[in-house]
Design an enzyme around this catalytic site. Structure first.
Site, PDB file in Angstrom:
ATOM      1  N   HIS A   1       0.837  -1.200   0.000  1.00 45.00           N
ATOM      2  CA  HIS A   1       0.000   0.000   0.000  1.00 45.00           C
ATOM      3  C   HIS A   1       0.876   1.256   0.000  1.00 45.00           C
ATOM      4  O   HIS A   1       0.631   2.188  -0.745  1.00 45.00           O
ATOM      5  CB  HIS A   1      -0.926   0.007   1.223  1.00 45.00           C
ATOM      6  CG  HIS A   1      -1.976  -1.066   1.145  1.00 45.00           C
ATOM      7  ND1 HIS A   1      -3.278  -0.823   0.791  1.00 45.00           N
ATOM      8  CD2 HIS A   1      -1.893  -2.398   1.351  1.00 45.00           C
ATOM      9  CE1 HIS A   1      -3.957  -1.953   0.789  1.00 45.00           C
ATOM     10  NE2 HIS A   1      -3.132  -2.928   1.134  1.00 45.00           N
TER      11      HIS A   1
ATOM     12  N   ASP B   1      -5.834   5.876   0.991  1.00 48.24           N
ATOM     13  CA  ASP B   1      -5.798   4.474   0.592  1.00 48.24           C
ATOM     14  C   ASP B   1      -7.224   3.893   0.622  1.00 48.24           C
ATOM     15  O   ASP B   1      -8.077   4.355   1.383  1.00 48.24           O
ATOM     16  CB  ASP B   1      -4.898   3.705   1.567  1.00 48.24           C
ATOM     17  CG  ASP B   1      -4.869   2.216   1.272  1.00 48.24           C
ATOM     18  OD1 ASP B   1      -4.066   1.835   0.409  1.00 48.24           O
ATOM     19  OD2 ASP B   1      -5.647   1.447   1.872  1.00 48.24           O
TER      20      ASP B   1
END
Ligand code: UDP
Length: 480
Positions: free
Chosen positions: A16, A119
């Site tokens: 991520h 995210d």
């Protein structure tokens, strides 16, 4: 000059953070008016985030990217549950709020808050962006097909009263608009198959619809069908800007990785002759499975480079460590018998390995970053998914795109990284032979073509280049 300041909030985990930092770099490189602050929430078991962020050069445009490490306050997060990520992120909200308030206070005349880039698992922070009066964009680090699946399942549940949790027991197939082929329920991501995790997961999909846009780490020619399907699924503006890869290999090599030694060994192998086996940041197998893999490699006689790591102790979830001595889990004498044609390593310098001409095939866990890396270097894959959305990626690669063959599409380890399934040596050996026989063949050529397209996507005038330009334009248009 007044800078437009973007607040990036990655969720924990290398898969991520790294592509998000990659995107921050693309943005500041492209436009001198942009600057980025990356807020880092820290998990106890995360990879070596500090050495990664410290290793990033902060000269030139990169000087406009700052890292703020939030205090590590959540030692008690239960990380072996399906929705630990969501809990963890929610518990970090006050810290994020404080950090942004500080930035907003100190911005003065040289910087203006332009928005949040969150995210896919940080959607609860859309509310924070609202409080600060700025728009939010989502960064989606996986495929457009997966994004479409999330949106579709959420609308099935909300608008058509379908209990998505029931798919867990379904042996059948689902029609999901972001896939051209019916999707077997057994390749749905683990979060969809877990009752406790499905609620928060669909909540992310629900909230994403309210974002000002979604930036996806993919490119038009890889997923034309999936990307086109997103508007019909109610997504806001989508910007496919990928592939965003960490090509300079800034991830610190872990102990025992012996990067130089690996590259030297590869230098001694013939072109396209070596099969590489590597299973992502959390990839590891139990001893029974390791023995079957070893047996398959030995019998195939195929040159191999095998990243083999130690599973977490039972009941714990940790980044798998390297073995001090892999012989302890391998069949007796295996390392001696295969010394002439194979090499067992721990953490792999994966990008450098995939870019080496000796690699002819890759048995992959199918994480999305690994998938993009393999495509970038034109290496054909055999899919062996373990966790997250890897089964879905595997299905996309094998069935939708014809870029990979499968070991299994539905192999899976649970949230404690446990499984009872063992793939037997014969089966693995067969796939390795098939993968390597295909070098120079039709599928292999298809992967090479996709590799070229991935590179063209990023150069000036390419689809991802233009998509990034549109994103930047919108950042300024949407700025308060
Ligand atoms: N990786 C690596 N060496 C390893 C295992 C993984 O360099 O031994 C890198 C890989 O190149 C990729 C990332 O770790 O960039 C893993 O991300 P991915 O999305 O593929 O999988 P996940 O994080 O879900 O495991």
């Amino acid at each position: 000059m007044t800078h437009a300041e973007l607040i990036f909030v990655p969720s924990p985990g290398m898969g991520h953070l790294i592509p998000m930092v990659g995107m921050a770099k693309l943005l500041v490189d492209r436009d001198p008016r942009l600057s980025v602050t990356v807020l880092i929430m820290r998990l106890l078991f995360d990879f070596d985030v500090d050495s990664y962020t410290n290793s990033l050069a902060t000269t030139g445009a990169a000087a406009r990217i700052r890292f703020v490490h939030l205090p590590r306050e959540n030692a008690n997060t239960v990380i072996s549950s399906g929705n630990f990520r969501t809990h963890f992120i929610e518990s970090n909200m006050p810290l994020v709020k404080q950090a942004v308030a500080k930035i907003a206070d100190s911005a003065g005349s040289t910087r203006r808050l332009a928005g949040f880039v969150l995210d896919m698992f940080c959607t609860t922070m859309l509310d924070l962006a609202d409080e600060f009066g700025v728009p939010s964009y989502i960064f989606f680090p996986s495929s457009a097909a997966f994004l479409g699946m999330m949106l579709h399942l959420q609308s099935l549940q909300d608008e058509h009263n379908v209990d998505v949790a029931e798919f867990k027991d379904a042996a059948g197939e689902l029609d999901i608009p972001s896939f051209m082929n019916p999707l077997p329920a057994k390749v749905l991501p683990s979060v969809v198959l877990m009752k406790e995790a499905i609620g928060p997961f669909l909540e992310h999909a629900r909230r994403m619809r309210a974002a000002a846009g979604i930036v996806v780490n993919t490119f038009d020619e890889l997923e034309p069908h999936a990307i086109r399907s997103l508007a019909g699924l109610g997504a806001p503006v989508v910007y496919p800007v990928g592939p965003i890869l960490n090509l300079k290999g800034e991830i610190k090599k872990k102990a025992n990785s012996g990067g130089d030694d690996i590259m030297e060994w590869l230098d001694g192998q013939s072109p396209s002759s070596v099969v590489f086996l590597c299973f992502g940041s959390m990839g590891s197998f139990g001893e029974d499975q390791v023995k079957e893999m070893a047996c398959a490699l030995e019998r195939s006689g195929q040159p191999f480079l095998w990243s083999l790591r130690r599973p977490s102790p039972k009941g714990k979830v940790e980044i798998p460590r390297d073995y001090m001595d892999p012989a302890e889990v391998l069949p007796r004498g295996f390392l001696d018998r295969t010394a002439g044609f194979g090499k067992v390593i721990g953490w792999a310098p994966q990008i450098a390995v995939l870019g080496h001409p000796a690699i002819g095939g890759y048995v992959s866990g199918c994480g999305w970053n690994s998938t993009l890396e393999s495509i970038w270097f034109g290496v054909a894959m055999a899919t062996w998914p373990l966790y997250s959305e890897q089964q879905l990626n595997s299905f996309e690669l094998v069935v939708e795109l014809g870029l990979a063959t499968e070991v299994r599409m539905d192999y899976r380890r649970d949230f404690k990284m446990e499984t009872n399934a063992v793939v037997m040596a014969d089966e693995i050996e067969g796939v390795i032979r098939k993968l390597m026989r295909e070098v120079g063949g039709e599928r292999w050529r298809k992967v090479k073509e996709m590799s070229e397209k991935s590179r063209k996507a990023l150069v000036e005038g390419g689809p991802s280049y233009l998509s990034l330009s549109r994103f930047i334009e919108d950042i300024f248009n949407n700025m308060p």
